[in-house]
Design a protein around this motif. Structure first.
Motif, PDB file in Angstrom:
ATOM      1  N   GLU A  87       0.828  -1.202   0.000  1.00  0.00           N
ATOM      2  CA  GLU A  87       0.000   0.000   0.000  1.00  0.00           C
ATOM      3  C   GLU A  87       0.866   1.257   0.000  1.00  0.00           C
ATOM      4  OE1 GLU A  87      -3.693   1.972   2.560  1.00  0.00           O
ATOM      5  OE2 GLU A  87      -2.356   0.514   3.490  1.00  0.00           O
ATOM      6  N   LYS A  88       1.973   1.220   0.764  1.00  0.00           N
ATOM      7  CA  LYS A  88       2.882   2.366   0.786  1.00  0.00           C
ATOM      8  C   LYS A  88       3.534   2.569  -0.571  1.00  0.00           C
ATOM      9  CE  LYS A  88       3.976   2.294   5.721  1.00  0.00           C
ATOM     10  NZ  LYS A  88       5.046   2.142   6.745  1.00  0.00           N
ATOM     11  N   ARG A  89       3.863   1.446  -1.227  1.00  0.00           N
ATOM     12  CA  ARG A  89       4.445   1.571  -2.563  1.00  0.00           C
ATOM     13  C   ARG A  89       3.439   2.172  -3.539  1.00  0.00           C
ATOM     14  NH1 ARG A  89       7.064  -3.375  -1.092  1.00  0.00           N
ATOM     15  NH2 ARG A  89       5.416  -4.634  -2.011  1.00  0.00           N
ATOM     16  N   LEU A  90       2.147   1.806  -3.362  1.00  0.00           N
ATOM     17  CA  LEU A  90       1.112   2.401  -4.209  1.00  0.00           C
ATOM     18  C   LEU A  90       1.019   3.902  -3.985  1.00  0.00           C
ATOM     19  CD1 LEU A  90      -1.779  -0.225  -3.955  1.00  0.00           C
ATOM     20  CD2 LEU A  90      -0.382   0.278  -5.961  1.00  0.00           C
ATOM     21  N   ASP A  91       1.226   4.330  -2.723  1.00  0.00           N
ATOM     22  CA  ASP A  91       1.160   5.760  -2.412  1.00  0.00           C
ATOM     23  C   ASP A  91       2.272   6.537  -3.100  1.00  0.00           C
ATOM     24  OD1 ASP A  91      -1.053   5.376  -0.840  1.00  0.00           O
ATOM     25  OD2 ASP A  91       0.089   5.195   1.031  1.00  0.00           O
ATOM     26  N   THR A  92       3.384   5.848  -3.404  1.00  0.00           N
ATOM     27  CA  THR A  92       4.499   6.544  -4.053  1.00  0.00           C
ATOM     28  C   THR A  92       4.288   6.696  -5.553  1.00  0.00           C
ATOM     29  OG1 THR A  92       5.760   4.511  -4.499  1.00  0.00           O
ATOM     30  CG2 THR A  92       6.086   5.570  -2.350  1.00  0.00           C
ATOM     31  N   PHE A  93       3.269   5.983  -6.110  1.00  0.00           N
ATOM     32  CA  PHE A  93       3.042   6.085  -7.550  1.00  0.00           C
ATOM     33  C   PHE A  93       2.578   7.488  -7.904  1.00  0.00           C
ATOM     34  CE2 PHE A  93       0.089   5.839 -11.184  1.00  0.00           C
ATOM     35  CZ  PHE A  93       0.995   5.445 -12.150  1.00  0.00           C
ATOM     36  N   ASN A  94       3.182   8.058  -8.896  1.00  0.00           N
ATOM     37  CA  ASN A  94       2.889   9.437  -9.295  1.00  0.00           C
ATOM     38  C   ASN A  94       2.082   9.447 -10.592  1.00  0.00           C
ATOM     39  OD1 ASN A  94       2.825  12.144  -9.753  1.00  0.00           O
ATOM     40  ND2 ASN A  94       5.045  12.455  -9.656  1.00  0.00           N
ATOM     41  N   PRO A  95       0.789   9.840 -10.529  1.00  0.00           N
ATOM     42  CA  PRO A  95      -0.041   9.866 -11.748  1.00  0.00           C
ATOM     43  C   PRO A  95       0.452  10.863 -12.790  1.00  0.00           C
ATOM     44  CG  PRO A  95      -1.392  10.011  -9.750  1.00  0.00           C
ATOM     45  CD  PRO A  95       0.030  10.223  -9.337  1.00  0.00           C
ATOM     46  N   SER A  96       1.425  11.686 -12.431  1.00  0.00           N
ATOM     47  CA  SER A  96       1.921  12.674 -13.396  1.00  0.00           C
ATOM     48  C   SER A  96       2.547  12.009 -14.617  1.00  0.00           C
ATOM     49  CB  SER A  96       2.946  13.592 -12.730  1.00  0.00           C
ATOM     50  OG  SER A  96       4.089  12.857 -12.324  1.00  0.00           O
ATOM     51  N   ILE A  97       2.751  10.685 -14.566  1.00  0.00           N
ATOM     52  CA  ILE A  97       3.291   9.978 -15.728  1.00  0.00           C
ATOM     53  C   ILE A  97       2.381  10.170 -16.930  1.00  0.00           C
ATOM     54  CG2 ILE A  97       2.163   7.822 -15.030  1.00  0.00           C
ATOM     55  CD1 ILE A  97       5.523   8.165 -16.880  1.00  0.00           C
ATOM     56  N   TYR A  98       1.047  10.274 -16.672  1.00  0.00           N
ATOM     57  CA  TYR A  98       0.107  10.481 -17.775  1.00  0.00           C
ATOM     58  C   TYR A  98       0.277  11.874 -18.377  1.00  0.00           C
ATOM     59  CZ  TYR A  98      -2.068   6.218 -16.076  1.00  0.00           C
ATOM     60  OH  TYR A  98      -2.292   4.925 -15.698  1.00  0.00           O
ATOM     61  N   ASP A  99       0.503  12.865 -17.510  1.00  0.00           N
ATOM     62  CA  ASP A  99       0.764  14.217 -18.012  1.00  0.00           C
ATOM     63  C   ASP A  99       2.059  14.258 -18.811  1.00  0.00           C
ATOM     64  OD1 ASP A  99      -1.530  15.172 -16.762  1.00  0.00           O
ATOM     65  OD2 ASP A  99      -0.462  15.559 -14.885  1.00  0.00           O
ATOM     66  N   LYS A 100       3.035  13.484 -18.354  1.00  0.00           N
ATOM     67  CA  LYS A 100       4.306  13.442 -19.064  1.00  0.00           C
ATOM     68  C   LYS A 100       4.132  12.851 -20.462  1.00  0.00           C
ATOM     69  CE  LYS A 100       8.990  11.573 -18.772  1.00  0.00           C
ATOM     70  NZ  LYS A 100       9.924  10.711 -18.001  1.00  0.00           N
ATOM     71  N   VAL A 101       3.348  11.744 -20.546  1.00  0.00           N
ATOM     72  CA  VAL A 101       3.096  11.132 -21.857  1.00  0.00           C
ATOM     73  C   VAL A 101       2.305  12.092 -22.741  1.00  0.00           C
ATOM     74  CG1 VAL A 101       1.948   9.224 -23.049  1.00  0.00           C
ATOM     75  CG2 VAL A 101       3.231   8.790 -20.955  1.00  0.00           C
ATOM     76  N   ARG A 102       1.363  12.828 -22.130  1.00  0.00           N
ATOM     77  CA  ARG A 102       0.593  13.820 -22.895  1.00  0.00           C
ATOM     78  C   ARG A 102       1.523  14.877 -23.492  1.00  0.00           C
ATOM     79  NH1 ARG A 102      -1.886  18.780 -22.082  1.00  0.00           N
ATOM     80  NH2 ARG A 102      -3.860  19.056 -23.201  1.00  0.00           N
ATOM     81  N   GLU A 103       2.485  15.329 -22.688  1.00  0.00           N
ATOM     82  CA  GLU A 103       3.454  16.300 -23.188  1.00  0.00           C
ATOM     83  C   GLU A 103       4.294  15.706 -24.317  1.00  0.00           C
ATOM     84  OE1 GLU A 103       3.815  19.499 -22.458  1.00  0.00           O
ATOM     85  OE2 GLU A 103       2.008  19.313 -21.238  1.00  0.00           O
ATOM     86  N   GLU A 104       4.626  14.417 -24.183  1.00  0.00           N
ATOM     87  CA  GLU A 104       5.400  13.760 -25.238  1.00  0.00           C
ATOM     88  C   GLU A 104       4.605  13.708 -26.541  1.00  0.00           C
ATOM     89  OE1 GLU A 104       6.433   9.963 -23.692  1.00  0.00           O
ATOM     90  OE2 GLU A 104       8.016  10.727 -22.367  1.00  0.00           O
ATOM     91  N   ILE A 105       3.284  13.439 -26.420  1.00  0.00           N
ATOM     92  CA  ILE A 105       2.433  13.400 -27.614  1.00  0.00           C
ATOM     93  C   ILE A 105       2.378  14.775 -28.269  1.00  0.00           C
ATOM     94  CG2 ILE A 105       0.059  13.079 -28.426  1.00  0.00           C
ATOM     95  CD1 ILE A 105      -0.253  10.911 -26.294  1.00  0.00           C
ATOM     96  N   LEU A 106       2.195  15.824 -27.444  1.00  0.00           N
ATOM     97  CA  LEU A 106       2.134  17.181 -27.984  1.00  0.00           C
ATOM     98  C   LEU A 106       3.468  17.596 -28.594  1.00  0.00           C
ATOM     99  CD1 LEU A 106       0.044  18.967 -25.196  1.00  0.00           C
ATOM    100  CD2 LEU A 106      -0.720  18.260 -27.472  1.00  0.00           C
ATOM    101  N   ASP A 107       4.552  17.183 -27.945  1.00  0.00           N
ATOM    102  CA  ASP A 107       5.877  17.474 -28.506  1.00  0.00           C
ATOM    103  C   ASP A 107       6.050  16.782 -29.852  1.00  0.00           C
ATOM    104  OD1 ASP A 107       6.508  19.022 -26.350  1.00  0.00           O
ATOM    105  OD2 ASP A 107       7.643  17.469 -25.300  1.00  0.00           O
ATOM    106  N   LYS A 108       5.548  15.527 -29.923  1.00  0.00           N
ATOM    107  CA  LYS A 108       5.630  14.787 -31.182  1.00  0.00           C
ATOM    108  C   LYS A 108       4.784  15.460 -32.251  1.00  0.00           C
ATOM    109  CE  LYS A 108       7.178  11.208 -33.444  1.00  0.00           C
ATOM    110  NZ  LYS A 108       8.615  11.043 -33.707  1.00  0.00           N
ATOM    111  N   ASP A 109       3.611  15.955 -31.831  1.00  0.00           N
ATOM    112  CA  ASP A 109       2.735  16.662 -32.763  1.00  0.00           C
ATOM    113  C   ASP A 109       3.439  17.901 -33.320  1.00  0.00           C
ATOM    114  OD1 ASP A 109      -0.042  17.249 -33.870  1.00  0.00           O
ATOM    115  OD2 ASP A 109       0.311  19.054 -32.684  1.00  0.00           O
ATOM    116  N   LYS A 110       4.077  18.654 -32.434  1.00  0.00           N
ATOM    117  CA  LYS A 110       4.802  19.850 -32.859  1.00  0.00           C
ATOM    118  C   LYS A 110       5.963  19.487 -33.775  1.00  0.00           C
ATOM    119  CE  LYS A 110       7.368  23.793 -30.988  1.00  0.00           C
ATOM    120  NZ  LYS A 110       7.879  24.433 -29.749  1.00  0.00           N
TER     121      LYS A 110
END
Length: 458
Positions: free
Chosen positions: A33-56
């Motif tokens: 459970e503690k390891r789950l608490d360390t998971f950072n959902p910002s990975i999705y935002d990071k992938v979104r930025e990668e997609i937008l960067d790829k688009d650009k």
């Protein structure tokens, strides 16, 4: 009654076993459970930025390709316009020539000049037609060929699901157990098995043994000597690198420095490390000054000074190191090396297996890179084969192959420090030397932390 008592004890033993199993399982679930608490959902935002960067990036490439195609088309147009003019001129010249031939033929028919008529040959007609420059019957024109059948996923990229182990802990916790104020920076010291420290003061050119008590330090008389690096053997003897071709040795029971059996002539010794199985690892150099032109290597010797192996090149025959500064080894003989650039502007931790294969090169963690360059000034290995790297005010914890698993900011102690030395005892007691930036006092801290006790996966 005896039978009942024995049966009760047997059942009680079963219950105890069940209790232990339940507690163990609960601990595993809580840890997960503690390891789950360390998971950072910002990975999705990071992938979104990668997609937008790829688009650009793709839009820019498409724009560049469009410009290139238009320029190529304009060049082709100019070329073909000139070709059309040349073709038209050929046709006009041919028509003019044929008109002239036609006029001459009509004149012969009109005036009935017998001499000239009888001199006409059929071959003259063929020769006349052959002399005409023939116009081209095929014209090369451009045509756009769109990639109608090219997969958009190959052009743009696609999403896929990958498994990521929940092993990265960002909440490593270290606490100060003891602290001592020192007369000078402990940037070159080793921890001995008898709870003492040997300290090499490069400014005063002295070597001093210090006994640590909870409330004070007790110093022995200093030995006058200038050392670049020091290391302690499993038997308690001290090895000294004085930037000579041969290491010096200070036996545990005799306070008299002598020459050791570790000689790397014609090279000179720099940093040194003694493994738990009593092998000596020495960073060698051709001269004292740092140089990019002469990258250094690490020489491994047995307890009698016999050369066993060297670490200098990788599998591609490229130099492994620039300026290797600190060497440590794990229980599985993985080698961790702090490798610096000139001027200590940038550093890295190179982790090799025993055969010299590069397992990982750690250059800092992205989340911490905003705070400055990676400048490792200390490197130790815990009993569970984790690497701990001291970098300014950050402690980086790496696994046995050099992958980051955690980090700790010493500013959490409400102290602003700059670390410049670190050692660890056989009991996993971590010692950090630093300067407090607010008071400008040199300090030595003994640190406790759960991460030091964490077991690495086999």
């Amino acid at each position: 009654m005896t039978g009942i008592s024995e049966a009760f004890q047997a059942k009680n033993k079963i219950l105890k076993t069940k209790e232990n199993s339940i507690n163990q399982k609960m601990c595993e679930l809580i840890a997960h459970e503690k390891r789950l608490d360390t998971f950072n959902p910002s990975i999705y935002d990071k992938v979104r930025e990668e997609i937008l960067d790829k688009d650009k990036e793709l839009k820019e490439k498409i724009s560049e390709n469009t410009k290139k195609l238009l320029e190529e088309l304009e060049t082709m147009k100019n070329k073909y316009t000139q070709t059309f003019k040349e073709e038209k001129k050929i046709i006009q010249n041919g028509v003019a020539f044929l008109k002239q031939e036609l006029d001459e033929t009509n004149a012969l028919l009109k005036f009935n000049n017998l001499d000239k008529v009888f001199n006409v040959k059929e071959s003259d007609l063929n020769q006349t037609l052959e002399n005409l420059e023939k116009p081209k019957t095929v014209v090369m024109v451009p045509k756009l060929c769109p990639l109608e059948y090219f997969s958009n996923s190959l052009l743009y990229g696609f999403l896929m699901v990958v498994s990521v182990p929940l092993t990265f802990e960002t909440k490593a916790d270290f606490k100060i157990a003891f602290q001592w104020e020192t007369d000078s920076p402990f940037n070159n010291f080793v921890r001995c098995n008898d709870d003492s420290l040997w300290i090499s003061d490069t400014e005063a050119d002295t070597l001093t043994k210090v006994l640590l008590l909870e409330d004070r330090m007790i110093k022995s008389p200093s030995i006058k000597i200038s050392c670049y690096a020091i290391a302690v053997t499993p038997s308690g003897n001290l090895l000294l690198s004085c930037e000579l071709s041969q290491l010096l040795e200070l036996p545990k029971e005799v306070m008299e420095i002598k020459e050791s059996c570790y000689d790397i002539s014609p090279l000179i010794t720099k940093s040194i490390h003694v493994t738990k199985n009593n092998k000596v690892m020495i960073t060698s150099a051709e001269d004292i000054g740092p140089s990019y032109e002469r990258p250094r290597k690490i020489i491994v010797m047995d307890s009698k000074g016999k050369h066993e192996t060297e670490y200098e090149y990788d599998n591609n025959k490229k130099h492994l190191f620039t300026l290797p500064d600190i060497i440590v080894t794990t229980s599985k003989n993985n080698v961790g090396v702090v490798d610096m650039e000139l001027g200590r502007k940038k550093g890295r931790v190179v982790v090799l297996d025993e055969g010299g294969r590069v397992l990982n090169i750690y250059t800092g963690y992205n989340e911490l890179s905003k705070q400055g360059s990676f400048d490792p000034l200390g490197l130790v290995v815990t009993n569970c084969d984790n690497f701990i790297v001291a970098d300014s005010s950050i402690l980086h914890i790496l696994d046995k192959e050099g992958q980051i698993i955690s980090f700790f900011d010493t500013r959490n102690w409400n102290l602003y420090t700059l670390m410049y030395g670190m050692q660890i005892s056989d009991k996993d007691e971590l010692f950090i030397s630093c300067i407090e930036l607010t008071t400008l006092k040199d300090k030595l801290y003994q640190i406790e932390g759960d991460i030091v006790k964490t077991t690495s996966d086999d």
